[in-house]
Write an enzyme that holds these catalytic residues in place. Sequence first.
Site, PDB file in Angstrom:
ATOM      1  N   ASP A   3       0.791  -1.243   0.000  1.00  0.00           N
ATOM      2  CA  ASP A   3       0.000   0.000   0.000  1.00  0.00           C
ATOM      3  C   ASP A   3       0.825   1.296   0.000  1.00  0.00           C
ATOM      4  O   ASP A   3       0.503   2.240   0.743  1.00  0.00           O
ATOM      5  CB  ASP A   3      -0.963   0.017   1.198  1.00  0.00           C
ATOM      6  CG  ASP A   3      -1.980  -1.118   1.143  1.00  0.00           C
ATOM      7  OD1 ASP A   3      -1.921  -1.932   0.218  1.00  0.00           O
ATOM      8  OD2 ASP A   3      -2.840  -1.189   2.057  1.00  0.00           O
TER       9      ASP A   3
ATOM     10  N   LYS B 110      -7.046  -4.994  -2.994  1.00  0.00           N
ATOM     11  CA  LYS B 110      -7.826  -5.489  -1.848  1.00  0.00           C
ATOM     12  C   LYS B 110      -8.763  -4.407  -1.360  1.00  0.00           C
ATOM     13  O   LYS B 110      -8.570  -3.228  -1.668  1.00  0.00           O
ATOM     14  CB  LYS B 110      -6.889  -5.954  -0.728  1.00  0.00           C
ATOM     15  CG  LYS B 110      -5.996  -4.831  -0.230  1.00  0.00           C
ATOM     16  CD  LYS B 110      -4.929  -5.353   0.693  1.00  0.00           C
ATOM     17  CE  LYS B 110      -4.062  -4.227   1.188  1.00  0.00           C
ATOM     18  NZ  LYS B 110      -4.764  -3.187   1.946  1.00  0.00           N
TER      19      LYS B 110
ATOM     20  N   CYS C 105      -2.118  -2.739   7.576  1.00  0.00           N
ATOM     21  CA  CYS C 105      -1.983  -3.648   6.429  1.00  0.00           C
ATOM     22  C   CYS C 105      -0.664  -4.407   6.426  1.00  0.00           C
ATOM     23  O   CYS C 105      -0.616  -5.579   6.053  1.00  0.00           O
ATOM     24  CB  CYS C 105      -2.216  -2.884   5.135  1.00  0.00           C
ATOM     25  SG  CYS C 105      -3.950  -2.349   5.014  1.00  0.00           S
TER      26      CYS C 105
HETATM   27  C1  VGL Z   1      -4.753   0.717   5.644  1.00  0.00           C
HETATM   28  C2  VGL Z   1      -6.322   1.604   7.044  1.00  0.00           C
HETATM   29  C3  VGL Z   1      -7.295   1.490   6.079  1.00  0.00           C
HETATM   30  C4  VGL Z   1      -3.320   0.305   5.427  1.00  0.00           C
HETATM   31  C5  VGL Z   1      -5.710   0.588   4.658  1.00  0.00           C
HETATM   32  O1  VGL Z   1      -2.865   0.249   4.268  1.00  0.00           O
HETATM   33  O2  VGL Z   1      -2.637   0.046   6.431  1.00  0.00           O
HETATM   34  N1  VGL Z   1      -5.076   1.211   6.838  1.00  0.00           N
HETATM   35  N2  VGL Z   1      -6.968   0.972   4.883  1.00  0.00           N
END
Ligand code: VGL
Length: 202
Positions: A8, A106, A151
Amino acid sequence: MNVLIIVDVQNDFVPGGALAVSEGDQVVPVINRLQPQFDLVVATQDWHPANHGSFAANHPGKRIGEAIKLNGLPQILWPVHCVQNTPGAEFVRSLDTARVTRVFQKGTDPQIDSYSGFFDNGHRRATGLDAFLKERNVTEVSVVGLATDYCVKFTALDSVTLGFKTNLIEEACRGVNLKPGDVARALEEMRRAGVQIVGGVK
Ligand code: VGL
Ligand code: ZN
């Protein structure tokens, strides 16, 4: 075979983004430097529809940071982030993606969140990452990216459970720290589960 999983590294998770992680941009040069050490490089991408149930804005009267139940699962409410096909969902421009052979998206189901790159939060649906790695005879996984306490953590924990020797490269991760100490607790939880926390670039 070893793999680097880049979690991410998207515009919404770095300073200026909708769910900015403090110093999130600082992981990028570290990750770029690490990539040549790995046989295989893959990435995950948080990829939500606008009506996603993790967005506080989709729950009138609820605030960011509040905990709710979403289809029976605990859910923290987040600002609107990483909406499919918006600039915030794109990888940070300075991230070198030339060696990224596959991107696993995702969080696409509006009814369930997905922190791990392997499964949704209910472990109901696989993203295909496990099968992809096993088909390529990967035995060792290193996890980097954002965010350490969400994540990154859940990806590393699933990786261990799935039987991969799993490393977390601390220097190449940053966390949200919604509550002070969340990152430290996440590192401890991973360590207890069998994740090797390693310093940085060898
Ligand atoms: C994430 C919160 C919501 C992450 C993704 O990538 O850690 N955290 N969506
Ligand atoms: Zn998300």
